[in-house]
Enzyme design. Sequence first.
Site, short mmCIF file in Angstrom:
data_model
loop_
_atom_site.label_atom_id
_atom_site.label_comp_id
_atom_site.label_asym_id
_atom_site.label_seq_id
_atom_site.Cartn_x
_atom_site.Cartn_y
_atom_site.Cartn_z
N GLY A 1 10.64 -15.31 -21.87
CA GLY A 1 11.81 -16.33 -21.72
C GLY A 1 12.68 -16.04 -23.09
O GLY A 1 13.34 -16.86 -23.09
N ARG B 1 5.57 -18.50 1.78
CA ARG B 1 6.71 -17.93 1.08
C ARG B 1 8.14 -19.10 1.37
O ARG B 1 8.84 -19.33 0.45
CB ARG B 1 7.09 -16.44 1.32
CG ARG B 1 7.61 -16.00 0.25
CD ARG B 1 7.56 -14.42 0.57
NE ARG B 1 8.58 -14.04 -0.58
CZ ARG B 1 10.02 -13.53 0.08
NH1 ARG B 1 10.05 -13.58 1.10
NH2 ARG B 1 10.76 -13.05 -0.97
N MET C 1 9.56 -12.68 -11.92
CA MET C 1 8.82 -11.55 -11.47
C MET C 1 8.61 -11.64 -9.91
O MET C 1 7.58 -11.07 -9.50
CB MET C 1 7.73 -10.93 -12.37
CG MET C 1 8.02 -11.09 -13.78
SD MET C 1 9.46 -10.03 -14.15
CE MET C 1 8.84 -8.35 -14.29
N ARG C 2 9.57 -12.04 -9.12
CA ARG C 2 9.26 -12.00 -7.78
C ARG C 2 10.72 -11.96 -7.09
O ARG C 2 11.54 -12.00 -7.52
CB ARG C 2 8.66 -13.45 -7.38
CG ARG C 2 7.61 -13.96 -7.77
CD ARG C 2 7.24 -15.39 -7.44
NE ARG C 2 5.76 -15.60 -7.87
CZ ARG C 2 4.65 -15.36 -7.53
NH1 ARG C 2 4.63 -14.59 -6.27
NH2 ARG C 2 3.63 -15.15 -8.04
N VAL C 3 10.26 -11.33 -5.81
CA VAL C 3 11.36 -11.18 -4.95
C VAL C 3 11.89 -12.66 -4.09
O VAL C 3 11.23 -13.26 -3.48
CB VAL C 3 11.47 -9.99 -3.76
CG1 VAL C 3 12.60 -10.17 -3.09
CG2 VAL C 3 11.14 -8.72 -4.47
N HIS D 1 18.20 -7.32 -14.72
CA HIS D 1 17.26 -6.05 -14.53
C HIS D 1 17.40 -5.28 -15.72
O HIS D 1 18.55 -4.58 -15.95
CB HIS D 1 17.69 -5.37 -13.27
CG HIS D 1 16.81 -4.28 -12.84
ND1 HIS D 1 15.40 -4.29 -12.48
CD2 HIS D 1 16.72 -2.90 -13.19
CE1 HIS D 1 14.66 -3.53 -12.06
NE2 HIS D 1 15.65 -2.27 -12.75
N ASP E 1 20.76 -10.82 -3.72
CA ASP E 1 20.71 -10.93 -2.16
C ASP E 1 19.14 -10.75 -1.93
O ASP E 1 18.54 -10.83 -2.52
CB ASP E 1 21.52 -9.81 -1.49
CG ASP E 1 21.35 -8.34 -1.75
OD1 ASP E 1 20.01 -8.21 -2.57
OD2 ASP E 1 22.09 -7.47 -1.66
N GLU E 2 19.02 -10.43 -0.35
CA GLU E 2 17.53 -10.28 0.12
C GLU E 2 16.91 -9.28 -0.51
O GLU E 2 15.74 -9.11 -0.24
CB GLU E 2 17.83 -10.39 1.63
CG GLU E 2 18.00 -12.00 2.18
CD GLU E 2 19.53 -12.14 2.10
OE1 GLU E 2 20.37 -11.64 1.87
OE2 GLU E 2 19.63 -13.39 2.59
N GLU F 1 20.46 -7.31 -23.18
CA GLU F 1 20.26 -8.31 -22.02
C GLU F 1 20.74 -9.60 -22.83
O GLU F 1 21.26 -10.34 -22.02
CB GLU F 1 18.86 -8.41 -21.68
CG GLU F 1 18.39 -7.03 -21.00
CD GLU F 1 16.87 -7.12 -20.48
OE1 GLU F 1 16.31 -8.51 -20.09
OE2 GLU F 1 16.05 -6.38 -20.30
C1 GRF Z 1 13.44 -8.60 -19.06
O1 GRF Z 1 13.29 -7.32 -19.59
C2 GRF Z 1 14.20 -8.73 -17.64
O2 GRF Z 1 15.28 -7.66 -17.70
C3 GRF Z 1 13.26 -8.50 -16.73
O3 GRF Z 1 12.13 -9.13 -17.29
C4 GRF Z 1 12.13 -9.26 -18.75
C5 GRF Z 1 12.20 -10.58 -19.11
O4 GRF Z 1 11.81 -10.85 -20.43
N1 GRF Z 1 13.54 -8.85 -15.30
P1 GRF Z 1 12.24 -12.08 -20.96
O5 GRF Z 1 11.01 -13.17 -20.44
O6 GRF Z 1 13.48 -12.85 -20.91
O7 GRF Z 1 11.82 -12.05 -22.67
#
Ligand code: GRF
Length: 216
Positions: free
Chosen positions: A12, A65, A90-92, A109, A141-142, A174
């Site tokens: 997070g 789902r 971590m899911r679509v 990403h 998107d999907e 990020e």
């Molecule tokens: C990040 O690298 C993000 O790009 C990816 O998952 C990681 C999450 O990191 N989708 P955090 O939980 O925000 O520290």
Amino acid sequence: MIKLGVLASGSGSNFQSIVDSTESGYLDARVAVLITDKPEAYAIERAKKHEIEQLVLIPKNFPDRDTYYSHIADELKKRGVDLVILAGFMRVVGSPLIDQYRERIMNIHPALLPSFPGLHGQKQAADYGVRISGCTVHFVDEGMDTGPVIIQAAVPAYHDDTEESLGKRILKQEHKIFPYAIRLFSEGRLSVEGRKVIIKGEREDSVIINPPLDMD
Ligand code: GRF
């Protein structure tokens, strides 16, 4: 002021950078709820510290789902959430949520999309030997990491980079571009035309070359 709903599965740190941006006034936004699919996600501790409501919703506790994602959409709507943030979720995401929040869900990403989508973008880039990698904030998107791109940050990648060293360099960016993308949204500066995101007031910037041409 807009209301954010953040979905996260892990540490997070992106969630934290967004919360900090709301508290400092950089973002005219408030995080209304943190939703996680993992009871052990450290993001929960961060939310507690900032007195943000946390909901742990575990997919296996739902019949399928679609039910899972329409439940999430309901929880977000109940709280008046305007923008959904996938901060290391971590899911679509399933279509019941996308349909309710079309062009109002952002994901981050850790690679320059469309290169290296899916899991371990940092490792994929390091293994491939690219000289520049980075991160991307895009509308969801999907597909898997396929939605229209809002903002990208590029960082140099070196021959001896590992997933960890490159990942650390990327993560730092990020934490800057995600709050900025949310800010653009909250200022009403984003619109989508097909694959393209139009940003009101956009200007040009310089190039990044790695290795630099004057390295000797
Ligand atoms: C990040 O690298 C993000 O790009 C990816 O998952 C990681 C999450 O990191 N989708 P955090 O939980 O925000 O520290």
